[in-house]
Design an enzyme around this catalytic site. Structure first.
Site, mmCIF file in Angstrom:
data_model
loop_
_atom_site.group_PDB
_atom_site.id
_atom_site.type_symbol
_atom_site.label_atom_id
_atom_site.label_comp_id
_atom_site.label_asym_id
_atom_site.label_seq_id
_atom_site.Cartn_x
_atom_site.Cartn_y
_atom_site.Cartn_z
ATOM 1 C CD GLU A 92 9.848 -2.594 10.344
ATOM 2 O OE1 GLU A 92 9.869 -3.838 10.354
ATOM 3 O OE2 GLU A 92 10.203 -1.894 9.385
ATOM 4 C CG ASP A 93 7.148 1.264 13.089
ATOM 5 O OD1 ASP A 93 8.294 0.947 12.735
ATOM 6 O OD2 ASP A 93 6.249 1.597 12.305
ATOM 7 C CG ASP A 277 -11.841 2.298 -22.977
ATOM 8 O OD1 ASP A 277 -11.150 3.254 -23.368
ATOM 9 O OD2 ASP A 277 -11.371 1.307 -22.384
#
Ligand code: MN
Length: 511
Positions: A92-93, A277
């Site tokens: 992609e980059d 809790d």
């Protein structure tokens, strides 16, 4: 800042079967040894590809894929997944193509990287886009669950570096992390990933609530954990007397976002003192037998609160969670929740589907993962179902709507007479149940018994019901009337196609 050595050290420890983290007692070695030279090559390849690129934080870009790979290693995933984590942003980059990745690292790694690239940028932009994003996620999950695990690890690191982005972007990324990623992590039983995503995103989505809760609750949690230390001493001694081996014992503080959500429920009215809790004592013992024996010892020491014993070992939650919870009047009459489980249950609770990942290499040439001998564990079969239904439903918008409804509606779990757990949406009926078990049973259903009581086919099922479907093999097909009360998309589409089929055969389906 993470270094390659951190990843290598982690993988070496796992190779030796010695790795211990704060979250799980030991990642079982299940995927064979990691080839460390290969991992180093992948790192250098990615470093080279991203050369000169910086993250918005100013760090070299390689830190991001490296942190992603480290998270995947902590989840105990296999070598191709870790390499794909290192390479996930390359096509992609950078100028390096997917073909080049395949040439260097093989078809399997390339396929994983391609899957992540295809998922692309998921953006939270209103309900329609949201459903479309979910659909994309499901399709890739069914194709290979590892793609989603890489995407989760990727998102986790992106959330850690949100500070360097403009506020508007921060909020959008944080929001979609809670709405999409954490929801999916939850449905896949990945408690640790879900909790991390939510707590990292929380301050950006609800800054005021986050600040208030943190200030309010942190001192209480600190006192609570100090107190738990005293309890641990007593429990260790008592379990020692009975010769029960303790794998791990520790106080666990409730995560802030999960606490925030609990406080929203009407019965709590935002009142922290009603939450029992906030701090719990978690005991991990070797076997299921040890779990029940431990529960007995604790109840013998301290009186349990009525109605607060939950046996999720005998009746697991729909996402696979198992544990025994019991709240007792502990030392000085203080109310404390105990959580008892085995190491395997603990691993399952933290990593869910990732803990199931073990890969049988039966056919190296096979194209997809199913052919290679990996199938989704039975309790995650609904992922495949969701994708399959899409093929039955022609109208895309309708599918997307039902997908989100099925996915986010509260779930109940009911049992077959054989004791198998079936996971259904709230208000599901015996017809939904019947189609979930088998299309034939749905098509031929004439009546149902819930816990031995005869009921009509539109009765509403409740958590824990044992459901028995009465069938008649001479029945021609489903009734269209059922469409008015069934809750699952699967039942709807199967009723439509079943009714159409019996219509062709000239059957009367008005009954
Ligand atoms: Mn990334």
């Amino acid at each position: 800042m993470a270094k390659l050595e951190d990843l290598i050290k982690l993988l070496k420890e796992i190779n030796k079967g010695k790795h211990k983290t704060a979250i799980i007692p030991g990642i079982r070695k299940k995927n064979g040894d990691y080839d460390l030279d290969m991992i180093k090559l992948a790192y250098e390849y990615a470093e080279n590809a991203h050369k000169g690129q910086l993250r918005k934080s100013g760090e070299p870009y390689i830190i991001h894929p490296l942190e992603t790979a480290i998270t995947l290693a902590k989840m105990g995933l296999d070598q191709p997944t870790i390499i794909a984590g290192l390479l996930h942003d390359v096509p992609e980059d950078t100028n390096y193509s997917l073909v080049d990745v395949e040439k260097n690292f093989g078809e399997e790694v390339a396929r994983l990287v391609a899957g992540i690239t295809k998922l692309g940028v998921i953006k939270y932009r209103g309900m329609e886009k949201y459903a479309e994003n979910l659909r994309k996620m499901f399709v890739s999950m069914a194709q290979d669950i590892r793609i989603i695990l890489i995407k989760m690890a990727d998102r986790l690191h992106n959330l850690s570096t949100l500070d360097s982005l403009p506020p508007e972007k921060q909020k959008r990324i944080a929001q979609e992390s809670i709405e999409i990623y954490a929801s999916i992590a939850n449905r896949l039983g990945m408690g640790y990933i879900k909790g991390e995503l939510e707590d990292k995103a929380f301050p950006y989505v609800y800054p005021d609530e986050y600040k208030w809760l943190k200030e309010e609750v942190m001192p209480i949690i600190k006192t609570g954990l100090d107190y738990i230390d005293k309890v641990i001493g007593v429990v260790k001694k008592e379990l020692g007397k009975e010769k029960i081996k303790i794998e791990k014992i520790h106080g666990r503080a409730k995560r802030l976002f999960s606490l925030y959500q609990k406080l929203q429920r009407p019965q709590y009215h935002g009142d922290i003192s009603k939450i029992y809790d906030l701090v719990a004592l978690r005991i991990i013992v070797p076997t299921i037998g040890d779990c029940y024996q431990t529960l007995g010892i604790i109840h013998n020491l301290w009186k349990p609160l009525p109605g607060r014993i939950k046996d999720y070992i005998a009746q697991p939650k729909p996402n696979g969670y198992q544990s025994i919870h019991s709240t007792v009047f502990c030392i000085d009459g203080k109310v404390v929740e105990f959580q008892i489980r085995t190491p395997k249950m603990h691993e399952q609770a933290e990593y869910g589907i990732a803990a199931h990942w073990h890969y049988k290499e039966t056919n190296k040439k096979a194209k997809n993962i199913q052919e290679k001998g990996y199938t989704l564990p039975k309790k995650f079969q609904w992922i495949q179902d969701l994708v399959d239904w899409q093929k039955d439903v022609q109208d895309n918008q309708q599918y997307l709507k039902s997908l989100t409804l099925d996915f986010f509606h509260s779930r109940i779990f009911v049992f077959t007479p054989e004791g198998d757990v079936i996971d259904l949406p709230e208000d599901a009926t015996p017809v939904d149940f019947a189609y979930h078990v088998h299309s034939w049973i749905g098509d031929h259903a004439t009546g149902a018994r819930i816990n031995t009581q005869m009921v009509s086919l539109d009765a509403k099922l409740k958590n824990g019901d044992v459901v028995d479907i009465i069938t008649d093999k001479n029945r021609k097909g489903p009734s269209r009337d059922w469409l008015s009360f069934v809750k699952t998309s699967a039942a709807k589409s199967k009723i439509r196609s079943g009714a159409a089929r019996s219509n062709e055969l000239g059957a009367d389906f008005t009954n």
